[in-house]
Design a protein around this motif. Structure first.
Motif, PDB file in Angstrom:
ATOM      1  N   SER A   2     -26.475  12.913   6.315  1.00 15.85           N
ATOM      2  CA  SER A   2     -26.212  14.260   6.803  1.00 15.85           C
ATOM      3  C   SER A   2     -25.150  14.215   7.880  1.00 15.85           C
ATOM      4  N   SER A   7     -29.153  20.308  10.037  1.00 18.26           N
ATOM      5  CA  SER A   7     -30.602  20.392  10.236  1.00 18.26           C
ATOM      6  C   SER A   7     -31.319  20.763   8.946  1.00 18.26           C
ATOM      7  N   TYR A   9     -32.249  18.808   6.533  1.00 20.39           N
ATOM      8  CA  TYR A   9     -33.275  17.846   6.162  1.00 20.39           C
ATOM      9  C   TYR A   9     -33.379  16.750   7.228  1.00 20.39           C
ATOM     10  N   ARG A  10     -34.501  16.057   7.189  1.00 22.85           N
ATOM     11  CA  ARG A  10     -34.717  14.911   8.061  1.00 22.85           C
ATOM     12  C   ARG A  10     -34.500  13.634   7.266  1.00 22.85           C
ATOM     13  N   ARG A  35     -28.386   7.383  14.438  1.00 16.32           N
ATOM     14  CA  ARG A  35     -28.568   8.448  15.431  1.00 16.32           C
ATOM     15  C   ARG A  35     -27.334   8.534  16.334  1.00 16.32           C
ATOM     16  N   ASN A  39     -26.475  11.548  13.445  1.00 18.60           N
ATOM     17  CA  ASN A  39     -27.652  12.106  12.758  1.00 18.60           C
ATOM     18  C   ASN A  39     -28.827  12.128  13.726  1.00 18.60           C
ATOM     19  N   SER A  40     -29.035  13.266  14.360  1.00 15.62           N
ATOM     20  CA  SER A  40     -30.096  13.351  15.373  1.00 15.62           C
ATOM     21  C   SER A  40     -31.476  13.464  14.736  1.00 15.62           C
ATOM     22  N   SER A  41     -31.546  13.933  13.488  1.00 18.89           N
ATOM     23  CA  SER A  41     -32.844  14.136  12.835  1.00 18.89           C
ATOM     24  C   SER A  41     -33.153  12.954  11.928  1.00 18.89           C
ATOM     25  N   THR A  43     -35.840   9.351  11.565  1.00 21.47           N
ATOM     26  CA  THR A  43     -37.079   8.734  12.025  1.00 21.47           C
ATOM     27  C   THR A  43     -37.304   7.422  11.294  1.00 21.47           C
ATOM     28  N   ASP A  78     -44.414  20.245   6.273  1.00 22.64           N
ATOM     29  CA  ASP A  78     -42.989  19.948   6.256  1.00 22.64           C
ATOM     30  C   ASP A  78     -42.144  21.131   5.783  1.00 22.64           C
TER      31      ASP A  78
END
Length: 561
Positions: A2, A7, A9-10, A35, A39-41, A43, A78
């Motif tokens: 992304s 924002s 999708y994660r 990150r 890409n801040s989102s 995990t 989600d």
């Protein structure tokens, strides 16, 4: 991948099931790199329980370990959406206004503590209010309403001339004084005067006659004046008087909409979802609902949001990055439903074709952390001492301190670079990790064979190979029967043809193999048999580069016959 600020999708970064230090460290480090690149989102995930040695390594370098999870199926939480919520105590007039402004066919109703009460639907409301033939009831054509003086005052935009017990809900029976004085007296019912609400104009004689009944409420329309004598009498006898600019016809219509929404016939819908429901399990039920806006309520009855039918056709809210593996049957359950956008791996390529091009980083090295470290170096991104130490721990654990035959020159070069960046040597880290409780001495059999297990499919054979590091191979002999029994149970449960456990002594550079299952495969193992189901493998340290190719060769020979 992304783009920055996307924002939609994660992104989830995950290693293989039964994770080891290499897969967890590479997932955490790659997530941090992506990150930083915008890409801040994103995990990093740990499939299942964080292993003890990995947990110790993350603590050692003050880094947060990946989030533990058992699957990546899309769940209702989600795809949940925020919708306007109508709270208890809201008048039906305001609730209908909220429905109209939202553009939705129905909205949730909750109490002031957030507990779900039901759904207010335009169609259901119309059916309730137009209950023709129920004049004595609470339909639009009936006389009775259940509300409070405060809510009546609000919907009539009225001024309170006298008022008593304004906030208590009660039943009202509504009458209009639009006839002669004598007819009016006959018109009012005999019985409980404290339920009577009378709509009047500017006729003082009607006001007085109504007050004689000591009714509950007098509504004066058209902003008509009320004589002081009437007000004094009402105050003395506990009669509330409201004065409104509205005419009588408008007052009659609006009174029905002074009812608090929770008393307006709302009901629990047929389908109420829970946040933890898997979307795949409830998709058909959502699509079969006659109305959109499906409420989501948690185990405590608290309204969490809503789901729309469109989520059933929308793409998943996640994208996946795989590290230290690329075969989907080695990944978390649910990955098959999520687009894979990147792979970083040092194993054989066994993944299914992708619908679109993806980023794929692979090389013949001993550790995925080596590849991630090289990505940091080539991108020019700074590497903290703690992150460098984490990657170093991943390399030395997966290459057995660079002694494994899988070790490549790039592993050695990255180790040297990471040692300088972290201020710790690979030997020191390996010694610390080996001091942590040995798996054969402290863990139950199921955890020993499952801690670093990988499943494979080759030809007609489905099998699993697990590996543990152990400095005392005698423990394998002592627990041989227990471990073999657990392996047999896993074979039956997971429909495997055979199961092998490779126990490796990195210091002495040797391994022993406990294997059970297919006789034709076991019969062709080219190793020295120590006991029934147990073989000695001197010089064998790598499951990937030494044991797995040998097993595949045996299968190929068997299928070629």
């Amino acid at each position: 991948m992304s783009s920055k600020g996307n924002s939609q999708y994660r992104v989830l970064v995950s290693g293989h099931r039964n994770p080891d230090i290499d897969s967890l460290a590479s997932a955490a480090a790659l997530a941090e790199l992506r990150r930083r690149q915008g890409n801040s989102s994103i995990t990093a995930l740990c499939p299942g329980v964080l292993p003890d040695r990995a947990a110790a390594l993350f603590r050692r370098f003050h880094l947060k370990p990946p989030v533990s999870c058992n699957d990546v199926y899309t769940r209702i939480r989600d795809v949940i959406a925020t919708v306007p919520t109508i709270h208890s105590g809201t008048t039906l007039l305001d609730a209908v206004g909220m429905l109209r402004e939202s553009g939705r066919p129905r909205l949730p109703v909750a109490d002031r503590d957030g507990r779900f009460l039901g759904m207010l639907s335009s169609l259901a409301l119309l059916s309730e209010l137009l209950g023709v033939g129920r004049d004595a009831g609470n339909s639009l054509t009936g006389r009775r309403i259940r509300t409070s003086l405060r809510l009546i005052q609000r919907v009539l935009e009225a001024e309170e001339l006298t008022g008593f017990d304004q906030d208590s809900p009660q039943e009202f029976e509504v009458y209009v004084a639009a006839m002669s004085l004598d007819s009016f007296e006959e018109h009012l019912p005999r019985g409980n005067n404290r339920e009577l609400a009378v709509i009047v104009g500017d006729r003082p004689e009607i006001h007085l006659r109504a007050l004689n009944r000591r009714l509950r409420l007098l509504i004066v329309t058209g902003n008509r004046p009320v004589e002081p004598l009437i007000l004094e009498s009402a105050a003395r006898d506990g009669v509330s008087i409201l004065q409104t600019k509205l005419d009588s016809a408008t007052v009659i219509r609006r009174l029905k909409f002074s009812v608090p929404v929770e008393c307006s016939g709302i009901a629990l819908p047929e389908l109420v979802l829970a946040p933890e429901d898997r979307l795949r399990d409830v998709r058909n039920r959502i699509l079969n609902q006659p109305e959109d806006v499906i409420p989501v309520v948690d185990a405590d009855g608290i309204f969490c949001g809503a789901v729309f039918k469109s989520v059933c056709s929308n793409p998943p809210p996640f994208r996946m990055i795989l590290v230290d593996h690329n075969e989907l049957d080695q990944s978390l359950p649910g990955v098959e439903e999520i687009p894979v956008i990147e792979v970083v791996d040092h194993h054989r390529i066994g993944m299914m074709p992708t619908a679109v091009p993806i980023r794929f980083t692979g090389d013949v090295v001993g550790s995925t952390c080596t590849l991630v470290a090289a990505m940091y170096r080539s991108s020019g991104e700074s590497l903290s001492a703690d992150m460098a130490g984490l990657l170093l721990g991943g390399i030395v654990s997966d290459t057995l301190l660079l002694k494994s035959p899988t070790t490549a020159d790039l592993d050695r070069r990255m180790c040297e670079w990471l040692e300088k960046a972290s201020g710790v040597t690979g030997a020191e880290l390996m010694e610390e990790l080996m001091r942590i409780d040995s798996p054969l001495a402290s863990k139950p059999a199921a955890e020993v064979i499952g801690q670093d297990r990988k499943d494979y499919t080759e030809g007609r054979f489905h099998f699993a190979l697990a590996q543990v590091e152990e400095s005392n191979l005698e423990l394998l002999h002592q627990r041989k029967a227990e471990l073999a029994g657990e392996m047999c149970r896993a074979m039956e449960r997971d429909k495997l043809d055979f199961f092998g456990l490779l126990v490796t002594d990195a210091v002495r550079e040797c391994s022993e193999l406990l294997m059970t299952g297919s006789p034709e495969v076991l019969r062709n193992l080219p190793y020295v048999r120590l006991d029934d189901g147990l073989w000695s493998l001197p010089g064998v340290l790598s499951r990937k580069k030494q044991l797995l190719p040998q097993v595949i060769a045996i299968i190929a020979a068997l299928e070629g016959n």
